[in-house]
Design an enzyme around this catalytic site. Structure first.
Site, PDB file in Angstrom:
ATOM      1  N   ASP A   8       0.250  -1.205   0.049  1.00  9.01           N
ATOM      2  CA  ASP A   8      -0.005  -0.151  -0.009  1.00  9.01           C
ATOM      3  C   ASP A   8       1.103   0.952  -0.093  1.00  9.01           C
ATOM      4  O   ASP A   8       2.008   0.949   0.299  1.00  9.01           O
ATOM      5  CB  ASP A   8      -0.467  -0.035   1.559  1.00  9.01           C
ATOM      6  CG  ASP A   8      -1.919   1.679   1.396  1.00  9.01           C
ATOM      7  OD1 ASP A   8      -2.654   1.469   0.301  1.00  9.01           O
ATOM      8  OD2 ASP A   8      -1.566   1.852   2.338  1.00  9.01           O
ATOM      9  N   ASP A  10       0.332   4.388   1.033  1.00 13.10           N
ATOM     10  CA  ASP A  10       0.191   5.581   2.463  1.00 13.10           C
ATOM     11  C   ASP A  10      -0.209   4.889   3.569  1.00 13.10           C
ATOM     12  O   ASP A  10      -0.799   4.208   3.095  1.00 13.10           O
ATOM     13  CB  ASP A  10      -1.454   6.792   2.108  1.00 13.10           C
ATOM     14  CG  ASP A  10      -1.443   7.794   0.931  1.00 13.10           C
ATOM     15  OD1 ASP A  10      -0.616   8.201  -0.365  1.00 13.10           O
ATOM     16  OD2 ASP A  10      -2.368   7.884  -0.176  1.00 13.10           O
TER      17      ASP A  10
END
Length: 165
Positions: A8, A10
């Protein structure tokens, strides 16, 4: 078939400030470039899978996301690391931009983005992993048939050394 590392963005690679799209707002998570370099050295493709509802909300464009991703890779290259591919979901059911306002199968926790990346990268589910900072990331990994790890946000290299071979 490859053991792909899915990250992922952020909260795993960079600080999650909410709707990041400008490089001047970007802050690396401690150990992130080194962790990515470690996967590169191990011969593991590194693929980012990230929800970017700011596109649907009208905060920034797909081109802004792609520009930030190119900049991230340029910065990583200076540190001897690289991200092999970026996938992002621009959709959100509560968006303000009609063409992006919808429920889709690519927005995590749905597995569509991961499944597409796995097909494109010929990923072996048994050898692939996802590192995310939200339960929705881990749920998407499970739905795609790969192991998911919930990152605590502290130091990505230390997390990888402790959890992933």
């Amino acid at each position: 078939m490859n053991g792909v590392v899915f990250l992922d963005r952020d909260g795993v690679i960079n600080a999650d400030i909410g709707y990041l799209w400008r490089r001047e707002d970007f802050v690396w998570i401690p150990g992130a470039p080194a962790a990515i370099r470690l996967f590169n050295e191990r011969g593991r493709p590194v693929v980012v899978v990230t929800n970017q509802s700011g596109v649907a909300r009208g905060y920034y464009s797909e081109q802004d996301v792609e520009s930030l991703h190119r900049w991230m890779n340029a910065e990583l290259n200076r540190q001897g690391a690289r991200i092999d591919a970026f996938y992002f979901c621009p959709h959100h059911p509560d968006g303000a931009i009609p063409e992006y306002t919808r429920v889709c199968d690519c927005r995590k926790p749905q597995p569509g983005m991961l499944l597409q990346a796995m097909e494109d990268w010929r990923a072996d589910p048994a050898k692939s992993v996802l590192i995310g900072d939200k339960e929705s990331d881990v749920a998407a990994a499970a739905a795609a048939g790969i192991r998911g790890y919930l990152f605590d946000g502290k130091n990505l290299l230390e997390f990888v050394e402790d959890h992933i071979q």
